[in-house]
Structures are given as C-alpha cells and as structure tokens.
Design an enzyme around this catalytic site. Structure first.
Site, PDB file in Angstrom:
ATOM      1  N   ASN A  81      71.480 110.583  47.313  1.00 56.25           N
ATOM      2  CA  ASN A  81      71.651 109.622  46.223  1.00 56.25           C
ATOM      3  C   ASN A  81      72.069 110.297  44.916  1.00 56.25           C
ATOM      4  O   ASN A  81      72.693 109.661  44.074  1.00 56.25           O
ATOM      5  CB  ASN A  81      70.320 108.866  46.055  1.00 56.25           C
ATOM      6  CG  ASN A  81      70.247 108.098  44.761  1.00 56.25           C
ATOM      7  OD1 ASN A  81      71.038 107.192  44.523  1.00 56.25           O
ATOM      8  ND2 ASN A  81      69.311 108.475  43.895  1.00 56.25           N
ATOM      9  N   SER A 134      80.495 104.863  46.478  1.00 57.98           N
ATOM     10  CA  SER A 134      80.814 103.926  45.392  1.00 57.98           C
ATOM     11  C   SER A 134      82.057 103.138  45.767  1.00 57.98           C
ATOM     12  O   SER A 134      82.904 103.637  46.534  1.00 57.98           O
ATOM     13  CB  SER A 134      81.093 104.698  44.098  1.00 57.98           C
ATOM     14  OG  SER A 134      81.680 103.853  43.125  1.00 57.98           O
ATOM     15  N   TYR A 147      85.833 111.154  39.476  1.00 55.27           N
ATOM     16  CA  TYR A 147      84.648 110.461  40.001  1.00 55.27           C
ATOM     17  C   TYR A 147      85.003 109.711  41.286  1.00 55.27           C
ATOM     18  O   TYR A 147      84.351 109.867  42.328  1.00 55.27           O
ATOM     19  CB  TYR A 147      84.067 109.498  38.950  1.00 55.27           C
ATOM     20  CG  TYR A 147      82.963 108.656  39.521  1.00 55.27           C
ATOM     21  CD1 TYR A 147      81.758 109.236  39.902  1.00 55.27           C
ATOM     22  CD2 TYR A 147      83.127 107.277  39.732  1.00 55.27           C
ATOM     23  CE1 TYR A 147      80.739 108.476  40.465  1.00 55.27           C
ATOM     24  CE2 TYR A 147      82.119 106.512  40.296  1.00 55.27           C
ATOM     25  CZ  TYR A 147      80.933 107.111  40.658  1.00 55.27           C
ATOM     26  OH  TYR A 147      79.937 106.362  41.231  1.00 55.27           O
ATOM     27  N   THR A 183      70.418 101.313  34.838  1.00 55.53           N
ATOM     28  CA  THR A 183      70.053 102.660  35.257  1.00 55.53           C
ATOM     29  C   THR A 183      70.679 103.655  34.282  1.00 55.53           C
ATOM     30  O   THR A 183      71.466 103.276  33.415  1.00 55.53           O
ATOM     31  CB  THR A 183      70.558 102.987  36.688  1.00 55.53           C
ATOM     32  OG1 THR A 183      71.965 103.184  36.638  1.00 55.53           O
ATOM     33  CG2 THR A 183      70.216 101.887  37.674  1.00 55.53           C
ATOM     34  N   PHE A 185      72.871 105.732  34.935  1.00 59.76           N
ATOM     35  CA  PHE A 185      74.217 106.087  35.382  1.00 59.76           C
ATOM     36  C   PHE A 185      75.276 105.888  34.291  1.00 59.76           C
ATOM     37  O   PHE A 185      76.065 106.782  33.998  1.00 59.76           O
ATOM     38  CB  PHE A 185      74.554 105.244  36.624  1.00 59.76           C
ATOM     39  CG  PHE A 185      75.938 105.454  37.155  1.00 59.76           C
ATOM     40  CD1 PHE A 185      76.202 106.471  38.056  1.00 59.76           C
ATOM     41  CD2 PHE A 185      76.988 104.639  36.754  1.00 59.76           C
ATOM     42  CE1 PHE A 185      77.487 106.667  38.551  1.00 59.76           C
ATOM     43  CE2 PHE A 185      78.268 104.829  37.233  1.00 59.76           C
ATOM     44  CZ  PHE A 185      78.514 105.845  38.132  1.00 59.76           C
TER      45      PHE A 185
HETATM   46  C1  8X3 Z   1      80.402 103.085  39.977  1.00 63.12           C
HETATM   47  C2  8X3 Z   1      80.931 101.749  40.290  1.00 63.12           C
HETATM   48  O1  8X3 Z   1      81.860  99.590  39.283  1.00 63.12           O
HETATM   49  O2  8X3 Z   1      80.348 100.902  37.906  1.00 63.12           O
HETATM   50  O3  8X3 Z   1      80.061 103.785  41.112  1.00 63.12           O
HETATM   51  O4  8X3 Z   1      82.569 101.707  38.284  1.00 63.12           O
HETATM   52  S1  8X3 Z   1      81.451 100.939  38.880  1.00 63.12           S
END
Ligand code: 8X3
Length: 250
Positions: A81, A134, A147, A183, A185
């Site tokens: 993850n 993703s 990415y 999150t 992220f």
């Molecule tokens: C990220 C997906 O849709 O936030 O892994 O770009 S998005």
C-alpha cells in the site's frame, strides 16, 4: 490470517488494519513513523505488530521480514500500500528528485517486499498479494507523468505475477482507486500545501480511506478460489473525459 500492510500508519493502510483486527486477523503494520504506529497499536492491541520500515530502503527489507516474531512470521497476505504522488506540474517543470522518490517507493519498494515475501507463499501454496495501484496507471492525465507511470508498472507487475503463479493457489490483485479524499495523499502530492490539496475535493462526493478499507477487507476475505485480477474504482463524480486536441488558434 496474518496480513502485512505497508503504509499502515495512515489512509488506506490504517483503515484496513482497523477492519482486519475487528474481524480477528493479525496485522504486521509497517510504516516509517513509529509514533503513528504505536498510537495505532494502542487502540488495536496485541493483534497489531508495529514495524518500522521505509520500503524505499530496499536493502533493509529481507532482514526485517526474517526478524518478525514467531507468531507473525507467516505472511498470509501482503498489501503493498505504501506509495506516493509528488507534484502536479507538467513533466517539463517537474523535479527529478520527485520522480526518483516516486520510483524508489512505488516501484522499487513494492518489488523488494514482494521479492522477500513471495517465495514462502509459493512454498506453502497459499497467499495473497494486493498491490495498491491507481487509475493513473491506466489513464493519462495532466501532471500524472511519472506517478501514473509507476502505477502502470504496478498494474503490469501484478498481472505478470499471476502469470508466473499459474498452478499455485497464490492470488494477486491490483486495486486501482480513483479520487480518494481525507487522506495524506493529496497533501503530499501538493508538497504540504493544504489549501491546494483541499481544493481537489471541493464540490463533489469523493471516496474515502474507509471506502477503500472496506474494499480491501472484502478482497482479503473473498473465497480463496477467486482471483480478482484488477479492480478499478472511482467516485461516481469522476469519469473518463476523452482525448484533447490543441487547436492552432488556442
Ligand atoms: C490517484 C488517483 O484520481 O486522485 O491515485 O489522481 S487520482
């Protein structure tokens, strides 16, 4: 089951760890930040083993796996993850350093951990590797450059693993989430710019870490004779929007 989760201290990893312990499984929770892992261990109890691991420090991984205490040594499920997106600039403006970090974590870390764990699964003829990919691994978008490319690697590596595992009971899934809010992220992607990160999730209902936690535990508890090869999930508000043409006068 014993489930090893990388990036266990936050986001999808934490949501999954909570669900697993609630359902009677044991979790080897790996992350870089011991304080966050310890906080989680306090709420989850003895079924959660905190393990400090930086997946991008690939040389350290075999020893960490070998040193796991007896009752956590058998890894039934590996959830790769840990991963990150850094930057949203077009490729010509991106930082090479960001590209290298994404490659080290999303690709090299995932490979190293898989390499350390897979042989024992094959020897036991049971096990499950879930890679968190993703939608960016399938669909190009502005600023996705490296990415998205790392996640394309994760997707193809997952499928190729299954090809190699023909005849074994070892399962592999590439989970491919789209937009998930709430999150760290997005915050990491925007290099800590909270306001910019928050804007991404304004004005629509995004998915959450809990939604992904629910999907992950469903996968883990699914019947052992079924292999979900790829699972792409998006919030209803997100969808494909076709290709683009730059007109001469634009
Ligand atoms: C990220 C997906 O849709 O936030 O892994 O770009 S998005």
């Amino acid at each position: 089951m014993n489930v090893l989760i990388t990036g266990a201290s936050a986001g999808f990893g934490k949501a999954l760890a909570e669900r697993l312990v609630a359902n009677g499984h044991q979790v080897i929770g790996c992350a870089r930040r011991l304080d966050k892992l310890n906080a989680l261990a306090e709420t989850l109890g003895e079924a959660f083993l905190p393990v400090v691991m930086d997946v991008s420090d690939t040389d350290t991984i075999p020893q960490i796996i070998a040193d796991l205490p007896e009752k956590f040594r058998q890894i039934d499920v590996l959830v790769n993850n840990a991963g990150l997106a850094l930057g949203t600039e077009p490729a010509q403006n991106a930082k090479l350093e960001d590209w290298m970090r994404m490659t080290d974590t999303n690709i090299k870390g995932l490979m190293a951990l898989t390499h350390a764990v897979l042989p024992a699964m094959v020897a036991r003829d049971s096990g499950y590797i879930i890679n968190v990919g993703s939608i960016a691994g399938s669909w190009p978008y502005f600023g996705g450059n490296v990415y998205g490319a790392t996640k394309a690697f994760v997707k193809q590596f997952s499928l190729n693993l299954r090809a190699d595992l023909l005849g074994t009971q070892v399962r592999v899934t590439n989970l491919e989430p789209g937009n998930v809010g709430g999150t760290e992220f997005s915050n990491v992607r925007y290099h800590g710019d909270d306001a910019k990160a928050a804007q991404v999730y304004n004005g629509f209902k995004n998915m959450t870490g809990d939604d992904i936690g629910d999907i992950l535990i469903w996968l883990i508890e699914s019947p052992a004779h079924i292999n979900v090869n790829r699972l792409e999930v998006m919030p209803v508000a997100q969808t494909y929007n076709g290709l683009t043409i730059a007109k001469d006068d634009s």
